[in-house]
Structures are given as structure tokens and as C-alpha cells.
Design a protein around this motif. Sequence first.
Motif, PDB file in Angstrom:
ATOM      1  N   PHE A  51       0.808  -1.208   0.000  1.00  0.00           N
ATOM      2  CA  PHE A  51       0.000   0.000   0.000  1.00  0.00           C
ATOM      3  C   PHE A  51       0.849   1.269   0.000  1.00  0.00           C
ATOM      4  CE2 PHE A  51      -2.988  -3.051   2.151  1.00  0.00           C
ATOM      5  CZ  PHE A  51      -3.816  -3.197   1.050  1.00  0.00           C
ATOM      6  N   LEU A  52       2.097   1.147  -0.487  1.00  0.00           N
ATOM      7  CA  LEU A  52       2.942   2.314  -0.748  1.00  0.00           C
ATOM      8  C   LEU A  52       3.024   2.480  -2.254  1.00  0.00           C
ATOM      9  CD1 LEU A  52       4.928   4.581  -0.102  1.00  0.00           C
ATOM     10  CD2 LEU A  52       6.734   2.841   0.091  1.00  0.00           C
ATOM     11  N   TRP A  53       2.484   3.586  -2.742  1.00  0.00           N
ATOM     12  CA  TRP A  53       2.398   3.789  -4.183  1.00  0.00           C
ATOM     13  C   TRP A  53       3.376   4.870  -4.643  1.00  0.00           C
ATOM     14  CZ3 TRP A  53      -2.247   3.571  -1.230  1.00  0.00           C
ATOM     15  CH2 TRP A  53      -2.951   2.364  -1.365  1.00  0.00           C
ATOM     16  N   LEU A  54       4.232   4.509  -5.606  1.00  0.00           N
ATOM     17  CA  LEU A  54       5.111   5.456  -6.288  1.00  0.00           C
ATOM     18  C   LEU A  54       4.604   5.610  -7.716  1.00  0.00           C
ATOM     19  CD1 LEU A  54       8.592   4.057  -5.147  1.00  0.00           C
ATOM     20  CD2 LEU A  54       7.158   5.759  -3.990  1.00  0.00           C
ATOM     21  N   TRP A  78      -0.842   3.073   4.866  1.00  0.00           N
ATOM     22  CA  TRP A  78      -0.795   3.281   3.424  1.00  0.00           C
ATOM     23  C   TRP A  78      -0.378   4.710   3.132  1.00  0.00           C
ATOM     24  CZ3 TRP A  78      -5.542   2.671   5.983  1.00  0.00           C
ATOM     25  CH2 TRP A  78      -6.325   3.820   6.057  1.00  0.00           C
ATOM     26  N   GLY A  79      -0.073   4.973   1.857  1.00  0.00           N
ATOM     27  CA  GLY A  79       0.298   6.327   1.451  1.00  0.00           C
ATOM     28  C   GLY A  79       0.951   6.303   0.086  1.00  0.00           C
ATOM     29  N   PHE A  80       1.147   7.491  -0.500  1.00  0.00           N
ATOM     30  CA  PHE A  80       1.809   7.573  -1.792  1.00  0.00           C
ATOM     31  C   PHE A  80       2.864   8.673  -1.771  1.00  0.00           C
ATOM     32  CE2 PHE A  80      -1.976  10.309  -2.286  1.00  0.00           C
ATOM     33  CZ  PHE A  80      -1.403  11.497  -2.735  1.00  0.00           C
ATOM     34  N   VAL A  81       3.901   8.458  -2.571  1.00  0.00           N
ATOM     35  CA  VAL A  81       4.957   9.454  -2.774  1.00  0.00           C
ATOM     36  C   VAL A  81       5.142   9.591  -4.274  1.00  0.00           C
ATOM     37  CG1 VAL A  81       7.342  10.119  -2.324  1.00  0.00           C
ATOM     38  CG2 VAL A  81       6.085   8.776  -0.612  1.00  0.00           C
ATOM     39  N   ARG A  82       4.845  10.764  -4.799  1.00  0.00           N
ATOM     40  CA  ARG A  82       4.893  10.978  -6.242  1.00  0.00           C
ATOM     41  C   ARG A  82       5.867  12.107  -6.567  1.00  0.00           C
ATOM     42  NH1 ARG A  82      -1.701  10.990  -7.039  1.00  0.00           N
ATOM     43  NH2 ARG A  82      -2.028   8.805  -6.460  1.00  0.00           N
TER      44      ARG A  82
END
Length: 275
Positions: free
Chosen positions: A35-38, A115-119
Motif C-alpha cells: 500500500f505504498l504507491w510510487l 498506506w500512502g503515496f509518494v509521487r
Amino acid sequence: MIEMPEAFTLARQINETLTGKTFLRFEQGELRHKFLWLNQPAEETSAILAGQSISGASSYGRSLYVKVGQEHMLWFGEIGGRLLYHPPAGPLPNRYHLRWDFTDGTTLSFVLQMWGFVRLLERPEFDQRPHKETGIAPLSPAFTLERFDQLLEEYPDKTKKGVKGFLVTSQHVNGIGNSYCQDILFRARLRPERKIPTLTPDERRRLYDAIQDTLQLAIEQGGREDERDLFDQPGDYVRLMSSQTVEGPCPVCSTPIQKIAYLGGACYLCPKCQV
């Protein structure tokens, strides 16, 4: 999960500590999280970042933005976990999800929880997707009582879900999660299940004021006590309604604090003060 006060604190600390530092490399650690989205492979991100410098940071609601040079932006969204700064002689975590090294020997690491995202975005791409679709941030000039009343009326689930659902849905008010929601509702003297059409004008005003007062106090105290800042230090904001205070006395009337389940999560409240 970080909420508005924690995002604000991290942005301030990054501005003070990391502005001007030049990226050497970026890498994913041996830890993996589904649930870590790049938004692109780590190798591409590292190639773009190398040689560029941090030019500032800001926050909006629960999001953290780190400016990279004049053309790029790192966007940390919906994150829970630890974003930590490590000086040259300081110990590094043995395991991490993400790591950014700088040319002066310092490091930024990130260990995700939940969870989280780093873009990594190009500035034009970011500028085309401003905060219009992510709700209004409390404490901002746009967050007036009149606009708050309008948001309450526009909430599509106002007859189905209680006021908690409205508060924690970032499309309306951006920056509040389940943690601060508890204290906001306590200060407003409202139960989380209260439907919006039942709120009186006085209750709406109390809710608006409670949002402002709670988040402003938490910002002044560097976030809440169960989250960590850039230097791995806890905030000074101690929650009134939490798993640590359940069954203890209400700070106003001394009635035992209750725990209930609502909208898929735990809620803590005073059954006497909150109606």
C-alpha cells in the motif's frame, strides 16, 4: 496517519533543515509495502533527483509538498509512518521503505505504516492539479463560517452518515482524520453519529470553532503525542478523547469516557457532554 498539524510541522522543519541540500540518490529499501504507491520506478526517480536541490516545502491539509529545483515536486499524500532526518554522523534505520541521500552526507528516510503515496511530479503537472478537488484546509482564508455552512449542505451523505463522516472526508474539509476528529467533536459537544440536518445554527458554529481551535492548538504544539516529527520527536498535543483516555473521567463533567464503533473505526466520547 499524519493530519494537518503534523503535515504543517514537517513542512516547517524541512524548510528550516533541508532547503538548499542537493540530492545524491534515491532508493527503495529492502522493506516492501503493497500500500505504498510510487508513480514511477525508483531508478527513474533517482536519475531525475540527482544533482537537484530542495528549494522549499509546504503543506495542504494532510499532504506534504517538497519543492525540487524549479521543475519538480515531491508529493507525500495520505501517509502514515516516519519521515526522518539523519545527520552525517547519526545512525540510519536498519530497514526502511524509501531513502533519499544528500551530497553533504545527510539522509531522509521513510518507513510506511498503513498506506500512502509518494509521487515525483513536474511542476506544470502539479500546477494543473491544485487543491481545488481536495477540499478546503482549515485555518485558511477560504475556510469561513459561510463556506463551512455551504459545505455541510453540499455533503452528499448528510442524511446517511453522521458528522464524523463529513469531517474525515477530505473532499470537503482537508486535514482532519480520525484522531483530531474525536477532540473536535468533544469540543463541539456533538456525537459522531449526529446527522447534519439535525444540527442547529449554534451547533454548526460550535463545530466550526472547534475545528479551528483544535487544529490551531495542535499546530502550536507540533502535532500530537503519538506522531513523530522530522527529528523523531513526539508532538506535545495530548488528545482529550483517545484509546489512552477511554474509561477515564471526562475533563468537563467527570463522566467515564466511552468507546463506540462507528463508520468502520473507533470513536471516543463523553456520553453526557456530547449529544
